[in-house]
Design a protein around this motif. Structure first.
Motif, short mmCIF file in Angstrom:
data_model
loop_
_atom_site.label_atom_id
_atom_site.label_comp_id
_atom_site.label_asym_id
_atom_site.label_seq_id
_atom_site.Cartn_x
_atom_site.Cartn_y
_atom_site.Cartn_z
N LEU A 4 38.13 26.57 42.88
CA LEU A 4 38.43 27.69 42.43
C LEU A 4 39.25 28.64 43.42
N SER A 5 40.25 29.49 42.54
CA SER A 5 40.92 30.22 43.62
C SER A 5 40.81 31.90 42.88
N CYS A 6 40.90 32.66 43.93
CA CYS A 6 40.78 34.19 43.89
C CYS A 6 42.13 34.80 44.49
N ALA A 7 42.95 35.23 43.62
CA ALA A 7 44.28 35.78 44.14
C ALA A 7 44.17 37.29 44.05
N ALA A 8 44.24 38.07 45.08
CA ALA A 8 44.31 39.18 45.17
C ALA A 8 45.51 40.12 45.32
N SER A 9 45.51 41.37 44.72
CA SER A 9 46.78 42.17 45.06
C SER A 9 46.26 43.66 45.04
N GLY A 10 47.26 44.14 45.51
CA GLY A 10 47.06 45.70 45.82
C GLY A 10 46.69 46.06 47.00
N ARG A 11 45.96 45.11 47.83
CA ARG A 11 45.51 45.34 49.25
C ARG A 11 45.40 43.96 49.74
N ALA A 12 45.49 44.00 51.13
CA ALA A 12 45.33 42.76 51.68
C ALA A 12 43.74 42.09 51.90
N ILE A 13 43.60 41.22 51.58
CA ILE A 13 42.14 40.47 51.62
C ILE A 13 41.81 40.64 53.05
N SER A 14 42.51 40.47 53.94
CA SER A 14 41.94 40.83 55.50
C SER A 14 41.33 41.96 55.86
N ASP A 15 41.40 42.96 54.71
CA ASP A 15 40.58 44.22 54.74
C ASP A 15 39.20 43.96 54.29
N TYR A 16 38.95 43.01 53.85
CA TYR A 16 37.59 42.93 53.10
C TYR A 16 36.89 41.38 53.42
N LEU A 17 35.53 41.71 53.35
CA LEU A 17 34.66 40.55 53.27
C LEU A 17 34.79 40.05 51.96
#
Length: 119
Positions: free
Chosen positions: A20-33
């Motif tokens: 499964l994939s989870c694509a993020a947008s709006g912010r960098a996922i490096s900012d998040y757990l």
């Protein structure tokens, strides 16, 4: 805010594998757990596992240990959940989530992707 979109779910036979994939947008996922949860019909939401910001550390719920692998590619702004040896009881909607501090109570959720495992 960060937006999360899951993909990769589908119908698979028991014993097979999915990523499964989870694509993020709006912010960098490096900012998040980042984490994964699942919700099966008639059951409460269940924590699958999580990964830290750099991708160097993962944590899995006891019931998930062994068959589930979480990884992340911060350059692609994507987190993954690989599931091996799928069982019918893995059938659920799988959700991606993000939080700045505590991933078990995430502030951001995707809308989920359906995984159905046939016997």
């Amino acid at each position: 805010q960060v937006q999360l979109v899951e993909s990769g779910g589908g119908l698979v036979q028991a014993g097979g594998s999915l990523r499964l994939s989870c694509a993020a947008s709006g912010r960098a996922i490096s900012d998040y757990l980042m984490g994964w949860f699942r919700l099966a019909p008639g059951k409460e939401r269940e924590f699958v596992g999580s990964i830290n910001r750099s991708g160097g550390q993962t944590y899995y719920a006891d019931s998930m240990e062994g068959r589930f692998t979480i990884s992340r590619d911060n350059a692609k702004n994507t987190v993954y959940l690989q599931i091996h040896s799928l069982k019918p009881e893995d059938t659920a909607v799988y959700y991606c989530a993000a939080d700045s501090v505590l991933i078990t109570t995430p502030n951001y959720w995707g809308r989920g992707t359906q995984v159905t495992v046939s016997s």
